[in-house]
Design a protein around this motif. Structure first.
Motif, PDB file in Angstrom:
ATOM      1  N   ASP A   1       5.579  41.830 -25.729  1.00  0.00           N
ATOM      2  CA  ASP A   1       5.781  43.225 -25.331  1.00  0.00           C
ATOM      3  C   ASP A   1       5.353  43.506 -23.893  1.00  0.00           C
ATOM      4  O   ASP A   1       4.602  44.429 -23.619  1.00  0.00           O
ATOM      5  CB  ASP A   1       5.029  44.154 -26.282  1.00  0.00           C
ATOM      6  CG  ASP A   1       5.615  44.126 -27.673  1.00  0.00           C
ATOM      7  OD1 ASP A   1       6.855  44.062 -27.765  1.00  0.00           O
ATOM      8  OD2 ASP A   1       4.850  44.163 -28.647  1.00  0.00           O
ATOM      9  N   ILE A   2       5.867  42.736 -22.966  1.00  0.00           N
ATOM     10  CA  ILE A   2       5.515  42.888 -21.560  1.00  0.00           C
ATOM     11  C   ILE A   2       6.394  43.989 -20.933  1.00  0.00           C
ATOM     12  O   ILE A   2       7.553  44.147 -21.315  1.00  0.00           O
ATOM     13  CB  ILE A   2       5.675  41.534 -20.824  1.00  0.00           C
ATOM     14  CG1 ILE A   2       5.022  41.576 -19.471  1.00  0.00           C
ATOM     15  CG2 ILE A   2       7.105  41.119 -20.727  1.00  0.00           C
ATOM     16  CD1 ILE A   2       4.766  40.207 -18.891  1.00  0.00           C
ATOM     17  N   PRO A   3       5.863  44.794 -20.010  1.00  0.00           N
ATOM     18  CA  PRO A   3       6.648  45.864 -19.387  1.00  0.00           C
ATOM     19  C   PRO A   3       7.892  45.327 -18.664  1.00  0.00           C
ATOM     20  O   PRO A   3       7.910  44.188 -18.193  1.00  0.00           O
ATOM     21  CB  PRO A   3       5.674  46.478 -18.384  1.00  0.00           C
ATOM     22  CG  PRO A   3       4.316  46.088 -18.846  1.00  0.00           C
ATOM     23  CD  PRO A   3       4.478  44.774 -19.536  1.00  0.00           C
TER      24      PRO A   3
ATOM     25  N   THR B   1      20.902  47.842 -24.676  1.00  0.00           N
ATOM     26  CA  THR B   1      20.268  47.381 -23.445  1.00  0.00           C
ATOM     27  C   THR B   1      19.241  48.413 -22.981  1.00  0.00           C
ATOM     28  O   THR B   1      19.167  49.515 -23.517  1.00  0.00           O
ATOM     29  CB  THR B   1      21.314  47.200 -22.331  1.00  0.00           C
ATOM     30  OG1 THR B   1      21.882  48.477 -22.028  1.00  0.00           O
ATOM     31  CG2 THR B   1      22.409  46.227 -22.742  1.00  0.00           C
ATOM     32  N   GLN B   2      18.468  48.082 -21.959  1.00  0.00           N
ATOM     33  CA  GLN B   2      17.500  49.039 -21.419  1.00  0.00           C
ATOM     34  C   GLN B   2      18.202  50.274 -20.865  1.00  0.00           C
ATOM     35  O   GLN B   2      17.733  51.397 -21.068  1.00  0.00           O
ATOM     36  CB  GLN B   2      16.645  48.378 -20.332  1.00  0.00           C
ATOM     37  CG  GLN B   2      15.735  47.294 -20.839  1.00  0.00           C
ATOM     38  CD  GLN B   2      14.737  47.819 -21.859  1.00  0.00           C
ATOM     39  OE1 GLN B   2      14.166  48.887 -21.707  1.00  0.00           O
ATOM     40  NE2 GLN B   2      14.525  47.052 -22.911  1.00  0.00           N
TER      41      GLN B   2
ATOM     42  N   MET C   1      21.214  44.847 -17.217  1.00  0.00           N
ATOM     43  CA  MET C   1      22.447  45.533 -16.879  1.00  0.00           C
ATOM     44  C   MET C   1      22.143  46.584 -15.814  1.00  0.00           C
ATOM     45  O   MET C   1      21.066  47.177 -15.825  1.00  0.00           O
ATOM     46  CB  MET C   1      23.000  46.209 -18.147  1.00  0.00           C
ATOM     47  CG  MET C   1      24.321  46.888 -17.961  1.00  0.00           C
ATOM     48  SD  MET C   1      25.014  47.435 -19.525  1.00  0.00           S
ATOM     49  CE  MET C   1      24.262  49.044 -19.675  1.00  0.00           C
ATOM     50  N   SER C   2      23.066  46.790 -14.909  1.00  0.00           N
ATOM     51  CA  SER C   2      23.007  47.755 -13.812  1.00  0.00           C
ATOM     52  C   SER C   2      22.059  47.339 -12.690  1.00  0.00           C
ATOM     53  O   SER C   2      21.766  48.135 -11.810  1.00  0.00           O
ATOM     54  CB  SER C   2      22.656  49.172 -14.292  1.00  0.00           C
ATOM     55  OG  SER C   2      21.269  49.349 -14.406  1.00  0.00           O
ATOM     56  N   THR C   3      21.572  46.121 -12.707  1.00  0.00           N
ATOM     57  CA  THR C   3      20.792  45.603 -11.583  1.00  0.00           C
ATOM     58  C   THR C   3      21.679  44.645 -10.784  1.00  0.00           C
ATOM     59  O   THR C   3      22.722  44.207 -11.276  1.00  0.00           O
ATOM     60  CB  THR C   3      19.518  44.881 -12.058  1.00  0.00           C
ATOM     61  OG1 THR C   3      19.875  43.741 -12.851  1.00  0.00           O
ATOM     62  CG2 THR C   3      18.644  45.809 -12.881  1.00  0.00           C
TER      63      THR C   3
ATOM     64  N   ALA D   1      15.842  48.628  -8.928  1.00  0.00           N
ATOM     65  CA  ALA D   1      15.433  50.009  -8.648  1.00  0.00           C
ATOM     66  C   ALA D   1      15.911  50.982  -9.714  1.00  0.00           C
ATOM     67  O   ALA D   1      15.217  51.949 -10.023  1.00  0.00           O
ATOM     68  CB  ALA D   1      15.939  50.432  -7.285  1.00  0.00           C
ATOM     69  N   SER D   2      17.062  50.746 -10.314  1.00  0.00           N
ATOM     70  CA  SER D   2      17.588  51.671 -11.323  1.00  0.00           C
ATOM     71  C   SER D   2      16.716  51.716 -12.577  1.00  0.00           C
ATOM     72  O   SER D   2      16.732  52.700 -13.309  1.00  0.00           O
ATOM     73  CB  SER D   2      19.021  51.293 -11.705  1.00  0.00           C
ATOM     74  OG  SER D   2      19.062  49.983 -12.219  1.00  0.00           O
ATOM     75  N   LEU D   3      15.936  50.673 -12.807  1.00  0.00           N
ATOM     76  CA  LEU D   3      15.060  50.630 -13.988  1.00  0.00           C
ATOM     77  C   LEU D   3      13.591  50.852 -13.652  1.00  0.00           C
ATOM     78  O   LEU D   3      12.883  51.536 -14.382  1.00  0.00           O
ATOM     79  CB  LEU D   3      15.180  49.274 -14.691  1.00  0.00           C
ATOM     80  CG  LEU D   3      16.438  49.021 -15.477  1.00  0.00           C
ATOM     81  CD1 LEU D   3      16.448  47.597 -15.997  1.00  0.00           C
ATOM     82  CD2 LEU D   3      16.554  50.003 -16.616  1.00  0.00           C
ATOM     83  N   THR D   4      13.135  50.257 -12.581  1.00  0.00           N
ATOM     84  CA  THR D   4      11.699  50.253 -12.302  1.00  0.00           C
ATOM     85  C   THR D   4      11.296  51.119 -11.118  1.00  0.00           C
ATOM     86  O   THR D   4      10.116  51.417 -10.964  1.00  0.00           O
ATOM     87  CB  THR D   4      11.208  48.822 -12.020  1.00  0.00           C
ATOM     88  OG1 THR D   4      11.839  48.339 -10.832  1.00  0.00           O
ATOM     89  CG2 THR D   4      11.508  47.890 -13.178  1.00  0.00           C
ATOM     90  N   GLY D   5      12.261  51.472 -10.271  1.00  0.00           N
ATOM     91  CA  GLY D   5      11.940  52.237  -9.070  1.00  0.00           C
ATOM     92  C   GLY D   5      11.440  51.372  -7.927  1.00  0.00           C
ATOM     93  O   GLY D   5      11.139  51.885  -6.855  1.00  0.00           O
TER      94      GLY D   5
END
Length: 86
Positions: free
Chosen positions: A34-36, A66-67, A46-48, A14-18
């Motif tokens: 280059d996939i989303p 990182t992302q 990281m952070s997931t 959720a922290s990256l993709t919602g």
């Protein structure tokens, strides 16, 4: 982190993709270059948080590379703009 092993692995991103639900992760899938972020089934970020299963992976980036680091850099580089006046 690029996954090299996964067993029933689900990750909360959720922290990256919602996304409100954890997503399935599979180590043995080959993806295009280059996939989303939300479609990277063989990558953990990281952070997931792992919510189910287990897995092993190889770290491919740390810190600002990182992302989450890229997002932090975007926030830091934001410049204040004057509020438009009428």
């Amino acid at each position: 982190m690029r996954l090299v092993e996964s067993v029933n692995l689900k990750v909360e991103e959720a922290s990256l993709t919602g996304e409100s639900l954890p997503v399935d992760k599979v180590a043995n899938v080959v993806l295009e270059k280059d996939i989303p972020i939300g479609d990277r089934k063989n990558t953990a970020f990281m952070s997931t948080m792992v919510t189910y299963g287990r897995g092993k992976g190889l770290v491919t980036a740390t810190g600002m590379h990182t992302q989450i680091g890229i997002i932090a850099e975007m926030i830091q580089s934001y410049e204040d703009e004057a509020t438009p006046s009428r």
